[in-house]
Design a protein around this motif. Structure first.
Motif, PDB file in Angstrom:
ATOM      1  N   ASP A 180       0.829  -1.199   0.000  1.00 39.50           N
ATOM      2  CA  ASP A 180       0.000   0.000   0.000  1.00 39.50           C
ATOM      3  C   ASP A 180       0.866   1.253   0.000  1.00 39.50           C
ATOM      4  O   ASP A 180       2.014   1.210   0.412  1.00 39.50           O
ATOM      5  CB  ASP A 180      -0.897   0.027   1.246  1.00 39.50           C
ATOM      6  CG  ASP A 180      -2.092  -0.880   1.101  1.00 39.50           C
ATOM      7  OD1 ASP A 180      -2.237  -1.484   0.025  1.00 39.50           O
ATOM      8  OD2 ASP A 180      -2.867  -0.973   2.068  1.00 39.50           O
TER       9      ASP A 180
ATOM     10  N   ASP B 237       0.373   3.970   1.813  1.00 42.97           N
ATOM     11  CA  ASP B 237       0.173   4.827   2.984  1.00 42.97           C
ATOM     12  C   ASP B 237       1.088   4.446   4.139  1.00 42.97           C
ATOM     13  O   ASP B 237       0.872   4.873   5.267  1.00 42.97           O
ATOM     14  CB  ASP B 237      -1.291   4.765   3.425  1.00 42.97           C
ATOM     15  CG  ASP B 237      -1.738   3.351   3.728  1.00 42.97           C
ATOM     16  OD1 ASP B 237      -0.918   2.436   3.597  1.00 42.97           O
ATOM     17  OD2 ASP B 237      -2.907   3.168   4.101  1.00 42.97           O
TER      18      ASP B 237
ATOM     19  N   GLN C 173       1.273   1.789   5.708  1.00 44.14           N
ATOM     20  CA  GLN C 173       0.711   0.870   6.700  1.00 44.14           C
ATOM     21  C   GLN C 173       1.424  -0.469   6.614  1.00 44.14           C
ATOM     22  O   GLN C 173       1.467  -1.213   7.583  1.00 44.14           O
ATOM     23  CB  GLN C 173      -0.784   0.664   6.458  1.00 44.14           C
ATOM     24  CG  GLN C 173      -1.620   1.743   7.074  1.00 44.14           C
ATOM     25  CD  GLN C 173      -3.058   1.325   7.188  1.00 44.14           C
ATOM     26  OE1 GLN C 173      -3.760   1.213   6.192  1.00 44.14           O
ATOM     27  NE2 GLN C 173      -3.513   1.083   8.388  1.00 44.14           N
TER      28      GLN C 173
ATOM     29  N   ARG D 249       0.671  -4.218  11.797  1.00 42.97           N
ATOM     30  CA  ARG D 249       0.299  -3.210  10.806  1.00 42.97           C
ATOM     31  C   ARG D 249       0.318  -1.830  11.418  1.00 42.97           C
ATOM     32  O   ARG D 249      -0.385  -1.550  12.384  1.00 42.97           O
ATOM     33  CB  ARG D 249      -1.088  -3.523  10.256  1.00 42.97           C
ATOM     34  CG  ARG D 249      -1.484  -2.682   9.066  1.00 42.97           C
ATOM     35  CD  ARG D 249      -2.557  -3.420   8.289  1.00 42.97           C
ATOM     36  NE  ARG D 249      -3.262  -2.579   7.351  1.00 42.97           N
ATOM     37  CZ  ARG D 249      -2.892  -2.399   6.098  1.00 42.97           C
ATOM     38  NH1 ARG D 249      -1.804  -2.979   5.649  1.00 42.97           N
ATOM     39  NH2 ARG D 249      -3.610  -1.653   5.284  1.00 42.97           N
TER      40      ARG D 249
ATOM     41  N   ARG E  68      -1.764   4.470   9.363  1.00 43.29           N
ATOM     42  CA  ARG E  68      -1.552   5.261   8.156  1.00 43.29           C
ATOM     43  C   ARG E  68      -0.616   6.419   8.473  1.00 43.29           C
ATOM     44  O   ARG E  68      -0.763   7.064   9.506  1.00 43.29           O
ATOM     45  CB  ARG E  68      -2.923   5.778   7.747  1.00 43.29           C
ATOM     46  CG  ARG E  68      -3.049   6.290   6.386  1.00 43.29           C
ATOM     47  CD  ARG E  68      -4.534   6.473   6.102  1.00 43.29           C
ATOM     48  NE  ARG E  68      -4.876   5.726   4.891  1.00 43.29           N
ATOM     49  CZ  ARG E  68      -4.497   6.131   3.690  1.00 43.29           C
ATOM     50  NH1 ARG E  68      -3.794   7.215   3.545  1.00 43.29           N
ATOM     51  NH2 ARG E  68      -4.815   5.419   2.629  1.00 43.29           N
TER      52      ARG E  68
HETATM   53 MG    MG Z   1      -4.252   1.876   4.514  1.00 37.28          MG
END
Ligand code: MG
Ligand code: UDP
Length: 327
Positions: free
Chosen positions: A94, A96, A98, A197, A200
């Protein structure tokens, strides 16, 4: 043998994250022996993401990008990235932050040990709302119960794929793509890499509840036919219930002819119940038929407005690495 790595990143309104992402990736990838490219997919953002992309490409020719002519969604963007990536190993993540880029060297190590799919599995999620966490928790467990293939729990799209797997994925013609399901479906040697995780880095979450729900339904419908059977079960159940009702009505008629229970109430209940079952069943049918229609139309998966950075010829290390441009 020097390997070549591609990092595929779909982007939708990620202008704030992009520079940091690039910095972190660059300092990391410099330490990994071999060549690398970053394939960024611009998924029709409303902010300055595209300008950022062009600028990065000017600075660093290892940055290639595709620009969609409109927003086609995350799964399509990942698919396009896989179509164009030229590496022996392709990492999907991703935009962002994350998915911590620091996991990539570990993935690469496992790949060198011979694994074809290394998928990151979330053990914890930071700063995501309880609703998202709860729905994700329930969905992944439901999917595992219903799906025809073993789809590992709590895994997103963050993974490393061997060229062999990418070639197979690129040859899959289906339009409604649930990439993490297709990835399990192909087989080969797969292994999980647990990670926590991160929240963001910046910007807003792009997966609205509607988009998440859409993805969840695609996942279920693409990998399971159990929902189709639900209507059969519901039909059987309601038929049984109707028989019981009829028996009760006859019984009451004989034993207490003056009972009010035999009146409209029961009819209304029966009508409502059957109506609900029918609507539900038609809804399920609709989901599948809608998807059949999508597949039959044979439209391209995406339209490209701009492509840059794929002109340079990369040294081929093994196998067939011809990029595919189906769109
Ligand atoms: Mg995300
Ligand atoms: N994304 C995209 N198109 C969309 C929605 C999201 O390319 O229509 C990208 C987004 O830029 C990000 C990734 O998909 O890189 C995951 O999105 P998000 O962080 O909003 O979802 P979550 O982390 O909640 O799964």
């Amino acid at each position: 043998m020097r390997s070549h790595y591609s990092i595929v990143i779909p982007l939708y309104n990620e202008e704030v994250n992009l520079p940091v992402l690039y910095q972190r990736l660059r300092s990391l990838m410099e330490a990994v022996p071999g060549q690398w490219e970053i394939v960024l997919i611009y998924d029709g953002s409303r902010d300055r993401t595209l300008e950022c992309l062009r600028q990065l490409h000017q600075q660093d020719e290892r940055i290639c990008y595709l620009s969609f002519a409109r927003n086609f969604g995350h799964q399509t963007a990942v698919t396009a990235g896989l179509n164009f990536a030229r590496g022996d190993a392709v990492i999907v993540m991703d935009g962002d932050l994350q998915d911590p880029p620091e996991l990539i060297p570990e993935m690469v190590k496992l790949w060198q040990q011979g694994y074809a799919v290394i998928y990151a599995q979330r053990t914890r999620r930071y700063q995501e709302g309880w609703f998202k966490r709860l729905t994700a928790y329930v969905f992944y467990r439901l999917l595992q119960q219903l799906a025809d293939v073993e789809i590992p729990l709590d895994t997103g799209d963050f993974c490393l794929l061997d060229r062999q797997v990418v070639t197979v994925l690129n040859h899959m013609p289906e339009r409604n793509r649930y990439v993490r399901g297709l990835r399990s479906w192909v087989g080969f040697r797969q292994i999980a890499l647990p990670y926590e995780r991160d929240p963001r880095y910046g910007g807003e979450i792009k997966y609205t509840f509607r988009k998440s729900l859409k993805l969840a339904i695609t996942g279920l419908v693409s990998f399971s036919t159990v929902p189709l059977r639900i209507s059969t079960y519901l039909g059987l159940f309601s038929a049984g219930l109707a028989l019981v009702m009829a028996a009760l009505v006859i019984y009451w008629r004989i034993t207490s002819p003056e009972s009010r229970l035999t009146g409209y109430a029961i009819i209304a209940a029966a009508v409502f119940f059957l109506g609900a079952v029918q609507l539900f069943s038609i809804g399920i049918l609709g989901e599948y038929i809608g998807r059949i229609y999508e597949e039959v139309k044979q439209r391209p998966l995406y339209t490209l407005a701009e492509v840059a950075g794929f002109e340079t010829v990369l040294p081929r290390t093994n196998g067939d690495k011809t990029p595919q441009h189906p769109a």
